[in-house]
Design a protein around this motif. Sequence first.
Motif, PDB file in Angstrom:
ATOM      1  N   LYS A  68      10.140  -4.585 -25.004  1.00  0.00           N
ATOM      2  CA  LYS A  68      11.535  -4.193 -24.886  1.00  0.00           C
ATOM      3  C   LYS A  68      12.462  -5.428 -25.552  1.00  0.00           C
ATOM      4  O   LYS A  68      12.153  -6.376 -25.725  1.00  0.00           O
ATOM      5  N   THR A  71      12.983  -8.514 -23.776  1.00  0.00           N
ATOM      6  CA  THR A  71      11.675  -9.441 -23.460  1.00  0.00           C
ATOM      7  C   THR A  71      11.759 -10.740 -23.923  1.00  0.00           C
ATOM      8  O   THR A  71      11.573 -10.953 -25.298  1.00  0.00           O
ATOM      9  N   SER A 127       6.480  -6.749 -31.382  1.00  0.00           N
ATOM     10  CA  SER A 127       5.460  -5.790 -31.597  1.00  0.00           C
ATOM     11  C   SER A 127       4.204  -6.168 -31.786  1.00  0.00           C
ATOM     12  O   SER A 127       3.870  -7.408 -32.079  1.00  0.00           O
ATOM     13  N   ARG A 152       1.036   1.053 -22.193  1.00  0.00           N
ATOM     14  CA  ARG A 152       2.450   1.181 -21.733  1.00  0.00           C
ATOM     15  C   ARG A 152       2.780   0.554 -20.454  1.00  0.00           C
ATOM     16  O   ARG A 152       3.840   0.400 -19.968  1.00  0.00           O
ATOM     17  N   GLU A 158       7.802  -1.487 -24.165  1.00  0.00           N
ATOM     18  CA  GLU A 158       8.790  -0.179 -23.985  1.00  0.00           C
ATOM     19  C   GLU A 158       8.170   0.952 -24.318  1.00  0.00           C
ATOM     20  O   GLU A 158       8.092   2.072 -23.762  1.00  0.00           O
ATOM     21  N   SER A 159       7.008   0.829 -25.361  1.00  0.00           N
ATOM     22  CA  SER A 159       6.275   2.084 -25.629  1.00  0.00           C
ATOM     23  C   SER A 159       5.182   1.712 -26.383  1.00  0.00           C
ATOM     24  O   SER A 159       4.923   0.603 -27.067  1.00  0.00           O
TER      25      SER A 159
END
Length: 306
Positions: A68, A71, A127, A152, A158-159
């Motif tokens: 996110k 974060t 990421s 997840r 987030e994804s």
Amino acid sequence: MRGWFRQHRFALGSALIHLRKSPSGFLLNVLVVAIALSLPFAGLTMLDNVRPMSEQMSVDPEISVFMKIDTPREQASGLAGEMRKIVHDPKAKIVFIPREDALDSLKSKSGLADVLNTLGDNPLPDSYVLKLNAFNTATEAQDVDAVAELLRQLPGVESAQVDSAWVKRLAALLGVLRLVLLLLAITLGVAVIAVVFNTIRLQVMTQRDEISISKLIGATDTFIHRPFYYTGALLGLCAGALALGAVALALRPLNTAIAEFARLYSSEFQMAPLAPLPMAGLLAVSAGLGLVGAFLCVQRHLARVN
């Protein structure tokens, strides 16, 4: 053994003599059987050429995990241990990519540096990239999907995206093609047996008097049946060779079209004929189908003659 070889040599010679008496009918039947065999032979050639390429495509699957945007960096960079527990793979590589590095990489690769500079703040999140072991089956692909679902659920994530999901689709597609080819081969194999059956039936009817005389002078059933078996096997063998030759010739114009298409993707992919050993196997199958058709016909119609 000499007597056995002499009997088979005589049967083969007898079959060739009868074929020379009506070459046009034999060649027409060979053409019909070759057309039926060319379809599965072409499908096998295509799968044989695609298989090495699909194996090369079975690269290490990657899972991209995006955090996110709000974060904290400490929390984002500290999730590597939790991800290692979920993956359960000591050989898996877990790489943390800070948002600043991701933005610099995007600028260098996309050529949109000026556009990205106008955005002001960095829109990219931190990421992770998880590189797992190679897989090429649908079952292992489903395991990767399960790992992505667990990732997840981590706090701050987030994804999670499976970047090699196309491998599962490719494996499924090749499985469908193999099944379709198998069904097609079975159907056309039955058609080949039917054509040979009818060819031998006509030959039996034309040699009806000759067979009756042979029986009267003491010829055994095996002696009478053997030339018809050789006729069916020769019909299947010649048709298989013609079908393989037709497929090999069809590859030339096909490769011309493929070369133009592959050049757009900076590839030099070309369709090649089957190797000698698979060709020999297909010829044996063709001869076997002809032998089966002749056997069924002889067992049915010569019993009526007797």
